[in-house]
Motif scaffolding. Structure first.
Motif, PDB file in Angstrom:
ATOM      1  N   GLY A 104       0.915  -1.042  -0.180  1.00 26.46           N
ATOM      2  CA  GLY A 104      -0.049   0.022   0.010  1.00 26.46           C
ATOM      3  C   GLY A 104       0.783   1.462   0.009  1.00 26.46           C
ATOM      4  O   GLY A 104       0.503   2.131  -0.719  1.00 26.46           O
ATOM      5  N   SER A 105       1.945   1.326   0.764  1.00 28.59           N
ATOM      6  CA  SER A 105       2.758   2.601   0.754  1.00 28.59           C
ATOM      7  C   SER A 105       3.315   2.634  -0.514  1.00 28.59           C
ATOM      8  O   SER A 105       3.667   3.728  -1.020  1.00 28.59           O
ATOM      9  N   THR A 106       3.860   1.424  -1.115  1.00 24.29           N
ATOM     10  CA  THR A 106       4.465   1.525  -2.365  1.00 24.29           C
ATOM     11  C   THR A 106       3.441   2.273  -3.690  1.00 24.29           C
ATOM     12  O   THR A 106       3.743   3.227  -4.355  1.00 24.29           O
ATOM     13  N   LEU A 107       2.295   1.778  -3.376  1.00 27.07           N
ATOM     14  CA  LEU A 107       1.361   2.311  -4.471  1.00 27.07           C
ATOM     15  C   LEU A 107       1.122   3.809  -4.350  1.00 27.07           C
ATOM     16  O   LEU A 107       0.891   4.656  -5.145  1.00 27.07           O
ATOM     17  N   GLY A 108       0.866   4.207  -3.109  1.00 28.24           N
ATOM     18  CA  GLY A 108       0.433   5.682  -2.591  1.00 28.24           C
ATOM     19  C   GLY A 108       1.872   6.691  -2.970  1.00 28.24           C
ATOM     20  O   GLY A 108       1.661   7.531  -3.701  1.00 28.24           O
ATOM     21  N   VAL A 109       3.002   6.263  -2.651  1.00 21.58           N
ATOM     22  CA  VAL A 109       4.103   6.899  -3.025  1.00 21.58           C
ATOM     23  C   VAL A 109       4.545   6.868  -4.363  1.00 21.58           C
ATOM     24  O   VAL A 109       4.690   8.064  -4.937  1.00 21.58           O
ATOM     25  N   VAL A 110       4.476   5.941  -5.343  1.00 22.53           N
ATOM     26  CA  VAL A 110       4.563   5.908  -6.591  1.00 22.53           C
ATOM     27  C   VAL A 110       3.598   6.756  -7.096  1.00 22.53           C
ATOM     28  O   VAL A 110       4.011   7.711  -8.268  1.00 22.53           O
ATOM     29  N   ILE A 111       2.152   6.827  -6.940  1.00 23.84           N
ATOM     30  CA  ILE A 111       1.360   7.480  -7.567  1.00 23.84           C
ATOM     31  C   ILE A 111       1.531   9.142  -7.453  1.00 23.84           C
ATOM     32  O   ILE A 111       1.450   9.823  -8.420  1.00 23.84           O
ATOM     33  N   ALA A 112       1.710   9.300  -5.961  1.00 19.54           N
ATOM     34  CA  ALA A 112       1.741  10.632  -5.837  1.00 19.54           C
ATOM     35  C   ALA A 112       3.354  11.340  -6.217  1.00 19.54           C
ATOM     36  O   ALA A 112       3.556  12.350  -6.689  1.00 19.54           O
ATOM     37  N   GLY A 113       4.206  10.321  -6.364  1.00 20.79           N
ATOM     38  CA  GLY A 113       5.798  10.808  -6.328  1.00 20.79           C
ATOM     39  C   GLY A 113       5.845  11.098  -7.632  1.00 20.79           C
ATOM     40  O   GLY A 113       6.624  11.780  -8.247  1.00 20.79           O
ATOM     41  N   LEU A 114       5.615  10.144  -8.577  1.00 14.24           N
ATOM     42  CA  LEU A 114       5.621  10.064 -10.120  1.00 14.24           C
ATOM     43  C   LEU A 114       4.700  11.367 -10.703  1.00 14.24           C
ATOM     44  O   LEU A 114       4.962  11.874 -11.776  1.00 14.24           O
ATOM     45  N   GLY A 115       3.530  11.189 -10.128  1.00 18.08           N
ATOM     46  CA  GLY A 115       2.532  12.228 -10.855  1.00 18.08           C
ATOM     47  C   GLY A 115       2.647  13.609 -10.628  1.00 18.08           C
ATOM     48  O   GLY A 115       2.815  14.558 -11.373  1.00 18.08           O
ATOM     49  N   ILE A 143      -3.593  13.475  -4.004  1.00 18.61           N
ATOM     50  CA  ILE A 143      -4.755  13.105  -3.343  1.00 18.61           C
ATOM     51  C   ILE A 143      -5.133  11.585  -3.615  1.00 18.61           C
ATOM     52  O   ILE A 143      -5.453  11.001  -2.480  1.00 18.61           O
ATOM     53  N   LEU A 144      -4.780  11.118  -4.601  1.00 22.51           N
ATOM     54  CA  LEU A 144      -5.104   9.696  -4.873  1.00 22.51           C
ATOM     55  C   LEU A 144      -4.146   8.951  -4.220  1.00 22.51           C
ATOM     56  O   LEU A 144      -4.285   7.852  -3.547  1.00 22.51           O
ATOM     57  N   GLY A 145      -2.750   9.371  -4.212  1.00 25.90           N
ATOM     58  CA  GLY A 145      -1.687   8.706  -3.535  1.00 25.90           C
ATOM     59  C   GLY A 145      -1.790   8.471  -2.069  1.00 25.90           C
ATOM     60  O   GLY A 145      -1.562   7.626  -1.360  1.00 25.90           O
ATOM     61  N   THR A 189      -4.548   8.923  -0.609  1.00 23.07           N
ATOM     62  CA  THR A 189      -5.956   8.189   0.062  1.00 23.07           C
ATOM     63  C   THR A 189      -5.501   6.686   0.104  1.00 23.07           C
ATOM     64  O   THR A 189      -5.964   5.933   1.150  1.00 23.07           O
ATOM     65  N   ILE A 190      -4.554   6.335  -1.063  1.00 21.92           N
ATOM     66  CA  ILE A 190      -4.254   4.802  -1.011  1.00 21.92           C
ATOM     67  C   ILE A 190      -3.188   4.523   0.019  1.00 21.92           C
ATOM     68  O   ILE A 190      -3.200   3.538   0.737  1.00 21.92           O
ATOM     69  N   PHE A 191      -2.443   5.529   0.441  1.00 20.28           N
ATOM     70  CA  PHE A 191      -1.444   5.320   1.552  1.00 20.28           C
ATOM     71  C   PHE A 191      -2.389   5.317   2.825  1.00 20.28           C
ATOM     72  O   PHE A 191      -2.024   4.339   3.587  1.00 20.28           O
ATOM     73  N   GLY A 192      -3.308   6.047   3.078  1.00 16.41           N
ATOM     74  CA  GLY A 192      -4.069   6.287   4.254  1.00 16.41           C
ATOM     75  C   GLY A 192      -4.761   4.799   4.613  1.00 16.41           C
ATOM     76  O   GLY A 192      -4.771   4.423   5.620  1.00 16.41           O
ATOM     77  N   ALA A 231      -6.186   8.825   9.326  1.00 16.93           N
ATOM     78  CA  ALA A 231      -5.212   8.430   8.577  1.00 16.93           C
ATOM     79  C   ALA A 231      -5.199   8.717   6.924  1.00 16.93           C
ATOM     80  O   ALA A 231      -4.121   9.353   6.412  1.00 16.93           O
ATOM     81  N   ILE A 232      -6.288   8.927   6.261  1.00 13.62           N
ATOM     82  CA  ILE A 232      -6.393   9.236   4.862  1.00 13.62           C
ATOM     83  C   ILE A 232      -6.241  10.759   4.875  1.00 13.62           C
ATOM     84  O   ILE A 232      -5.415  11.120   4.026  1.00 13.62           O
ATOM     85  N   VAL A 233      -6.731  11.376   5.654  1.00 15.72           N
ATOM     86  CA  VAL A 233      -6.539  12.902   5.491  1.00 15.72           C
ATOM     87  C   VAL A 233      -5.065  13.398   5.717  1.00 15.72           C
ATOM     88  O   VAL A 233      -4.444  14.374   5.027  1.00 15.72           O
ATOM     89  N   LEU A 234      -4.727  12.942   7.011  1.00 17.00           N
ATOM     90  CA  LEU A 234      -3.317  13.097   7.319  1.00 17.00           C
ATOM     91  C   LEU A 234      -2.198  12.770   6.359  1.00 17.00           C
ATOM     92  O   LEU A 234      -1.211  13.412   6.278  1.00 17.00           O
ATOM     93  N   THR A 235      -2.222  11.547   5.935  1.00 20.18           N
ATOM     94  CA  THR A 235      -1.324  10.915   4.894  1.00 20.18           C
ATOM     95  C   THR A 235      -1.360  11.902   3.729  1.00 20.18           C
ATOM     96  O   THR A 235      -0.133  12.140   2.930  1.00 20.18           O
ATOM     97  N   THR A 236      -2.705  12.417   3.095  1.00 21.52           N
ATOM     98  CA  THR A 236      -2.749  12.925   1.916  1.00 21.52           C
ATOM     99  C   THR A 236      -1.832  14.619   2.198  1.00 21.52           C
ATOM    100  O   THR A 236      -1.323  14.927   1.440  1.00 21.52           O
ATOM    101  N   LEU A 237      -2.456  15.078   3.336  1.00 25.89           N
ATOM    102  CA  LEU A 237      -1.727  16.345   3.759  1.00 25.89           C
ATOM    103  C   LEU A 237      -0.169  16.134   3.697  1.00 25.89           C
ATOM    104  O   LEU A 237       0.709  17.195   3.379  1.00 25.89           O
ATOM    105  N   ALA A 238       0.245  15.058   4.123  1.00 27.77           N
ATOM    106  CA  ALA A 238       1.791  14.815   4.498  1.00 27.77           C
ATOM    107  C   ALA A 238       2.427  14.818   3.115  1.00 27.77           C
ATOM    108  O   ALA A 238       3.593  15.635   2.960  1.00 27.77           O
ATOM    109  N   LEU A 239       2.079  14.220   2.084  1.00 30.36           N
ATOM    110  CA  LEU A 239       2.336  14.116   0.773  1.00 30.36           C
ATOM    111  C   LEU A 239       2.127  15.291   0.119  1.00 30.36           C
ATOM    112  O   LEU A 239       3.269  15.654  -0.698  1.00 30.36           O
TER     113      LEU A 239
END
Length: 511
Positions: free
Chosen positions: A95-106, A113-115, A117-120, A154-162
């Protein structure tokens, strides 16, 4: 919030809670540094750093969760389902991989936001899978409101963190660290507030085994080592990248400096070539028109007399001398360029033979006496005869360049030429009492295509190759050239050439 605080204080081992919190903060800081590095990289390199960031995040989050679970104190025995516990680790990493890859590459608000949400959701799924794997002898009830709140947090704070990572470097790392650590900690303890257990048998004196603390320390140490390894990779790569950037910057500056120097040289060269060429062409034109011009001054009935031919001969001789002088200047410039080019190609052959240094210095003085007279300077030879072995023609070339520069630029009244023995060889010295050279220019004057004065400000000519050629010739002999100078007091150039000099005997001098 009071219920969450009560759960932390009443139902947990505060020592292990503190350990989990410290691990969470450190891991979140490392993840923040790595993720910020992801955002700075090109897409191909960013993918590798995304995986490293996600692996560090997954392991850190899972270890924080597991240590906090071990800190949970119940009045009933508890065990862990191995398969589900391991599955919770896999969920955290994937889950961390999907979230970081989507947010980091996009690198856009939508992908962040999508990354996030997945991360959270991944953190939440990891937490509750771990809670299902936590087998306790009692009746379990879940408070749906706290459970839902923990997932939303979890979703809100991880999205804000990214999203915070997209700001300025220092602020972004600190903000992401705080938000990500808050997401992990609040998710866990809000989820634990939703977890209500009624023991099947009352055991008021029951406590978790002491081994749980040892397991927690082992897990924390393992997570810290993994996190430190990721941080070390980041530090090494970042330092290597900075060093590469610095090398590229120095190479760029050197290339720009060389380009400016060559442009300056071409400007100087065009001026140096144009001046004697203008003289050659001009006086050649005068010569071609000399006869017609002089005959035109005669009346139709007057015939040329001997004095007319004498006058034309004098004019032709004067024009020829000026053409010869200008041609000599052109030849000197061309020879300098050819010499330097051959030296750059390592195509320099020395013809070493024994010669007397005093005779050589006298030859150099004779060559420059005319220029010295024009500059109101006096050339002095201050040396005893010294027999040495070197390339005599190249030695004359070196000294001619140095003396020529002293006459052109130093404004000296006295210039001394010396040859003296030195350890493992001998030295030529040219000393003047002129304006001197600034210390910061000592090295620059030996660079090719470089002169201290700008082309537009120079009162004297020159291609800027003379001292560069002198250095190459000295080093071709196995020696070197150096300079000492004091502004307003004069300059001394020293050319060292290795060898075995022989000083003439006093009897030979008397003879």
């Amino acid at each position: 919030m009071l219920r969450v605080a009560h759960t932390i204080h009443q139902d947990h081992d505060l020592g292990l809670v503190l350990l989990a919190a410290l691990l969470c903060l450190f891991g979140s800081w490392v993840v923040s540094r790595l993720y910020h590095h992801v955002l700075e990289q090109p897409r191909a390199q960013a993918m590798i750093w995304c995986y490293l960031t996600a692996m560090t995040a997954g392991v850190t989050i899972w270890c924080t969760h597991f240590i906090a679970i071990l800190a949970y104190q119940l009045d009933a025995p508890a065990t862990f389902h191995f398969s589900l516990t391991f599955l919770s680790l896999i969920i955290a990493i994937i889950g961390s991989t999907l979230g970081v890859v989507i947010a980091g590459l996009g690198k856009s608000p939508r992908t962040t936001i999508l990354g996030g949400t997945i991360f959270g959701l991944a953190i939440s799924a990891m937490h509750y899978t771990g809670m299902v794997a936590y087998r306790v002898q009692g009746t379990i009830n879940w408070d749906v409101e706290y459970l839902t709140a923990s997932v939303i947090i979890a979703i809100v704070l991880t999205t804000l963190a990214l999203g915070a990572a997209r700001r300025e470097v220092r602020a972004s790392v600190l903000s992401m660290t705080a938000l990500l650590a808050s997401a992990i900690i609040l998710l866990h303890f809000t989820g634990m507030a939703a977890f209500q257990v009624t023991p099947l048998t009352a055991q008021p004196v029951y406590a978790n085994p002491v081994e749980y603390q040892l397991i927690a320390l082992i897990i924390a140490g393992t997570a810290a080592m993994i996190t430190l390894a990721a941080l070390f990779s980041y530090v090494v790569e970042n330092r290597t990248r900075n060093e590469s950037i610095e090398e590229l910057r120095r190479a760029r500056d050197a290339a720009e400096s060389a380009s400016r120097a060559k442009s300056e040289f071409m400007s100087v060269l065009s001026h140096e070539l144009r001046t004697p060429l203008t003289i050659v062409i001009g006086y050649a034109g005068f010569l071609s028109e000399l006869k017609r011009h002089n005959l035109a001054k005669l009346s139709p009935e007057e015939k040329p007399a001997s004095e007319h031919f004498t006058k034309m001969g004098d004019q032709a001789e004067l024009y020829g001398q000026r053409i010869k002088f200008a041609g000599g200047q052109l030849l000197t410039i061309i020879n300098d360029i050819l010499d330097y080019t051959n030296m750059e190609l390592n195509d320099l052959a020395l013809d070493k033979a024994a010669f007397d240094t005093r005779a050589l210095l006298e030859e150099v003085v004779e060559e420059h006496n005319g220029a010295a007279h024009d500059k109101s300077a006096t050339l002095h030879i201050d040396t005893l005869p010294l027999n040495v072995i070197a390339d005599r023609r190249r030695s004359v070339q070196v000294l001619s360049h140095i003396v020529g520069n002293a006459l052109k630029f130093s404004k000296a009244r006295d210039i001394y030429l010396r040859a003296r023995p030195h350890v493992d060889g001998f030295c030529f010295e040219v000393e003047d009492n002129g304006v001197g050279i600034a210390e910061e220019d000592f090295e620059r004057i030996f660079e090719a295509f470089t002169q201290i004065e700008d082309a537009d400000d120079r009162a004297e000519g020159g291609t800027g190759l003379g001292l560069a050629i002198c250095r190459k010739l000295a080093r071709a002999h196995g020696g070197d050239i150096s300079v000492k100078s004091t502004l307003g007091r004069g300059t001394t150039f020293t050319v060292f050439i290795p060898g075995t000099p022989q000083v003439a005997e006093p009897a030979a001098l008397a003879a």
